[in-house]
Design a protein around this motif. Structure first.
Motif, mmCIF file in Angstrom:
data_model
loop_
_atom_site.group_PDB
_atom_site.id
_atom_site.type_symbol
_atom_site.label_atom_id
_atom_site.label_comp_id
_atom_site.label_asym_id
_atom_site.label_seq_id
_atom_site.Cartn_x
_atom_site.Cartn_y
_atom_site.Cartn_z
ATOM 1 N N ALA A 55 -1.300 -3.581 -11.954
ATOM 2 C CA ALA A 55 -1.355 -3.296 -10.511
ATOM 3 C C ALA A 55 -0.921 -1.853 -10.285
ATOM 4 N N VAL A 56 -1.490 -1.232 -9.261
ATOM 5 C CA VAL A 56 -1.126 0.144 -8.911
ATOM 6 C C VAL A 56 -0.594 0.150 -7.481
ATOM 7 N N VAL A 57 0.563 0.776 -7.290
ATOM 8 C CA VAL A 57 1.146 0.907 -5.947
ATOM 9 C C VAL A 57 1.092 2.378 -5.557
ATOM 10 N N ILE A 58 0.412 2.677 -4.470
ATOM 11 C CA ILE A 58 0.362 4.062 -3.985
ATOM 12 C C ILE A 58 1.440 4.213 -2.923
ATOM 13 N N ALA A 59 2.497 4.927 -3.289
ATOM 14 C CA ALA A 59 3.674 5.046 -2.413
ATOM 15 C C ALA A 59 3.848 6.494 -1.961
ATOM 16 N N LYS A 64 4.075 -3.262 9.941
ATOM 17 C CA LYS A 64 3.536 -4.215 8.962
ATOM 18 C C LYS A 64 2.030 -4.107 8.877
ATOM 19 N N ARG A 65 1.550 -2.931 8.536
ATOM 20 C CA ARG A 65 0.112 -2.772 8.300
ATOM 21 C C ARG A 65 -0.245 -3.325 6.926
ATOM 22 N N ASN A 66 -1.548 -3.506 6.725
ATOM 23 C CA ASN A 66 -2.028 -4.069 5.462
ATOM 24 C C ASN A 66 -1.591 -3.218 4.271
ATOM 25 N N ILE A 67 -1.102 -3.889 3.229
ATOM 26 C CA ILE A 67 -0.668 -3.138 2.039
ATOM 27 C C ILE A 67 -1.443 -3.528 0.779
ATOM 28 N N ALA A 68 -2.298 -4.556 0.876
ATOM 29 C CA ALA A 68 -3.084 -4.977 -0.301
ATOM 30 C C ALA A 68 -4.518 -4.508 -0.110
ATOM 31 N N LEU A 69 -4.944 -3.558 -0.941
ATOM 32 C CA LEU A 69 -6.290 -3.001 -0.756
ATOM 33 C C LEU A 69 -7.336 -3.732 -1.601
ATOM 34 N N GLY A 70 -6.893 -4.673 -2.440
ATOM 35 C CA GLY A 70 -7.823 -5.423 -3.287
ATOM 36 C C GLY A 70 -7.905 -4.833 -4.682
ATOM 37 N N ASN A 71 -8.359 -5.655 -5.630
ATOM 38 C CA ASN A 71 -8.512 -5.238 -7.042
ATOM 39 C C ASN A 71 -7.224 -4.680 -7.653
ATOM 40 N N GLY A 72 -6.081 -5.223 -7.236
ATOM 41 C CA GLY A 72 -4.820 -4.807 -7.844
ATOM 42 C C GLY A 72 -4.279 -3.486 -7.331
ATOM 43 N N ILE A 73 -4.850 -2.989 -6.242
ATOM 44 C CA ILE A 73 -4.353 -1.721 -5.664
ATOM 45 C C ILE A 73 -3.559 -2.053 -4.388
ATOM 46 N N ARG A 86 8.664 -4.831 0.631
ATOM 47 C CA ARG A 86 7.594 -5.766 0.997
ATOM 48 C C ARG A 86 6.446 -5.676 -0.011
ATOM 49 N N CYS A 87 6.119 -4.463 -0.399
ATOM 50 C CA CYS A 87 5.028 -4.257 -1.346
ATOM 51 C C CYS A 87 5.431 -4.787 -2.732
ATOM 52 N N GLY A 88 6.669 -4.490 -3.139
ATOM 53 C CA GLY A 88 7.146 -4.982 -4.437
ATOM 54 C C GLY A 88 7.075 -6.502 -4.498
ATOM 55 N N GLU A 89 7.455 -7.152 -3.411
ATOM 56 C CA GLU A 89 7.425 -8.623 -3.396
ATOM 57 C C GLU A 89 5.987 -9.142 -3.516
ATOM 58 N N LEU A 90 5.079 -8.474 -2.814
ATOM 59 C CA LEU A 90 3.678 -8.919 -2.850
ATOM 60 C C LEU A 90 3.089 -8.735 -4.252
ATOM 61 N N VAL A 91 3.387 -7.595 -4.856
ATOM 62 C CA VAL A 91 2.864 -7.320 -6.200
ATOM 63 C C VAL A 91 3.461 -8.327 -7.192
ATOM 64 N N ALA A 92 4.760 -8.571 -7.082
ATOM 65 C CA ALA A 92 5.404 -9.528 -8.004
ATOM 66 C C ALA A 92 4.735 -10.893 -7.876
ATOM 67 N N GLY A 93 4.454 -11.296 -6.640
ATOM 68 C CA GLY A 93 3.783 -12.585 -6.415
ATOM 69 C C GLY A 93 2.387 -12.583 -7.034
ATOM 70 N N ALA A 94 1.671 -11.472 -6.906
ATOM 71 C CA ALA A 94 0.283 -11.407 -7.404
ATOM 72 C C ALA A 94 0.250 -11.419 -8.936
#
Ligand SMILES: Cc1cc2nc3c(=O)[nH]c(=O)nc-3n(C[C@H](O)[C@H](O)[C@H](O)COP(=O)(O)OP(=O)(O)OC[C@H]3O[C@@H](n4cnc5c(N)ncnc54)[C@H](O)[C@@H]3O)c2cc1C
Length: 412
Positions: free
Chosen positions: A247-251, A372-381, A402-410
């Protein structure tokens, strides 16, 4: 140049507070992370330069201890915070008037009542506003009817005088928005935070905040590593190195994020700040200092060395003048001209230390504003940062978690 891993669970682009908060969460959940930072150190918009022994935060910044994410993610005691006094010192026609929070500094009541910042009804309304914003769950404040701050203040009955002499310099400075067109929801949240906790700076400067977070991610943060593109879930640096990730997080800040992925544009708020060294302080006040005309360009200022002596070498003083939304022209002269009307010719003896012109200090938050705008762009981004939540230290830290939690869940 640091050694980059070829493969990680999560590659995080940007070591500002959001990226560090995301990394903190994922690292705690035992995911293998790499944080890639373009600059020579962590912190993003929260950095401190040391110039001739003075600590210069990059732009006048204040940490509000009431921010819940600071309490949750940061060891505030270890930062050795130094507090501003609650309230403000309003400068008008060469005189200063202390306006304090009567609930937290009762001794200041008399001077507050006498201060020519508005009529008695205005002052009573400030107390009512305080009571309203402090009541109940803060999330309710983000759900209330949304309006530009200035419209909400007028509808609440505040006079133009108190808007221009108090709210405009204070909130125009905090929100980098002298027009006060920012969402009333953000105004309410900040007003509540000011009443609930302290405004402070760490002894070693604002940079101590991201520094502490990065120190807890040993070997995982890679400075001087600018990401040029994202190829699927492979991150490519400007010198052609590649890291494959699950997964890639653009911060990054929004303009930089838009160079990497498709995201809607938003208007930037800019900020200017001028730092001066003085042999003697123009006031011994530890209050934030406001331009009581509301016209600026300096809307607020502070004698930082009164708040934290560590901001200046022994026997010296550090004055910061903040010019929200002003980054063009001779900021030093503008600041000197205005501060001379407050403190007279002593201002001309001050030594200019540095001027900061920050083109992207944050994004506009006009009504209707919903965090709380969308943070999951799809395809692991994934994407995080203050532009996904509220434009503040709180917003950046919350967004990262919030993003870390979502990525951990995914990835689980
Ligand atoms: C002058 C000023 C005053 C402020 N005052 C306050 C205040 O008093 N209180 C408050 O709560 N908030 C304040 N803020 C806002 C607060 O600082 C920000 O909301 C917050 O720091 C944003 O954090 P972030 O992690 O979202 O973004 P950033 O801090 O911008 O971090 C993004 C990081 O990504 C990196 N990056 C960008 N592109 C790339 C790339 N291609 N490859 C690798 N890395 C990249 C950047 O170098 C940066 O380190 C202020 C901001 C400014 C500028």
């Amino acid at each position: 140049m640091s050694q980059l891993p070829a493969r990680v669970d999560v590659a995080i682009v940007g070591a500002g507070l959001a990226g560090l908060a995301a990394a903190r969460h994922l690292h705690a959940k035992s995911f293998n992370v790499a944080v890639l930072e373009a600059q020579d150190d962590v912190g993003g918009r929260v950095r401190t330069d040391i110039v001739d022994g003075f600590r210069l935060d990059r732009g006048f910044q204040i940490l509000l201890t009431a921010y819940p994410e600071l309490k949750r993610q940061v060891d505030l005691d270890a930062l050795d915070l130094h507090n501003f006094d609650p309230g403000a010192l309003v400068m008008m026609r060469g005189r200063s008037y202390a306006v304090t929070d009567p609930f937290r500094a009762p001794r200041g009541v008399l001077s507050t009542v006498r201060a020519p910042i508005g009529n008695i009804a205005d002052k009573a309304r400030i107390a009512l506003l305080r009571a309203r914003t402090l009541r109940g769950d803060p999330r309710e404040l983000l759900r209330g009817q949304d309006l530009p701050t200035v419209v909400a203040l007028r509808r609440a009955g505040f006079s133009e005088k108190v808007i221009n002499r108090f709210f405009r310099p204070l909130f125009g400075g905090i929100q980098l928005d002298p027009s006060l067109t920012t969402s009333r929801r953000m105004f309410d949240i900040i007003f509540r935070s000011l009443g609930e906790g302290d405004a402070a700076v760490p002894r070693l400067g604002m940079a101590a905040l991201p520094r502490q977070m990065a120190d807890r991610l040993p070997g995982l943060v890679h400075p001087n590593t600018k990401v040029a593109s994202i190829d699927g879930r492979t991150v490519v640096t400007i010198d052609g190195r590649r890291i494959e990730a699950r997964a890639v997080v653009i911060a990054t800040e929004l303009p930089a994020a838009r160079n990497l992925v498709a995201l809607p544009d938003r208007v930037s708020r800019s900020a200017g700040a001028v730092y001066f060294a003085a042999d003697s302080a123009p006031t011994d006040s530890r209050l934030v200092i406001l331009d009581g005309t509301g016209k600026g360009p300096v809307l607020n200022a502070a004698v930082m060395s009164n708040v934290a002596a560590s901001y200046a070498p022994p026997g010296k003083h550090l004055v910061v003048a903040a010019l929200p939304q002003v980054i063009d022209g001779d900021l030093e002269s503008m600041a000197r001209d205005q501060l001379r009307t407050w403190w007279g010719p002593q201002v001309d003896s001050w030594r200019h230390l540095r001027t900061y012109r920050i083109a992207h200090a944050g994004v506009e938050q006009r009504p209707p504003f919903s965090p709380k705008r969308n943070i999951a762009l799809g395809n692991g981004i994934f994407v995080c940062g203050d532009h996904r939540d509220t434009g503040s230290l709180q917003g950046a830290l919350f967004s990262g978690r919030r993003c870390g939690e979502l990525v951990a869940g995914a990835l689980a």
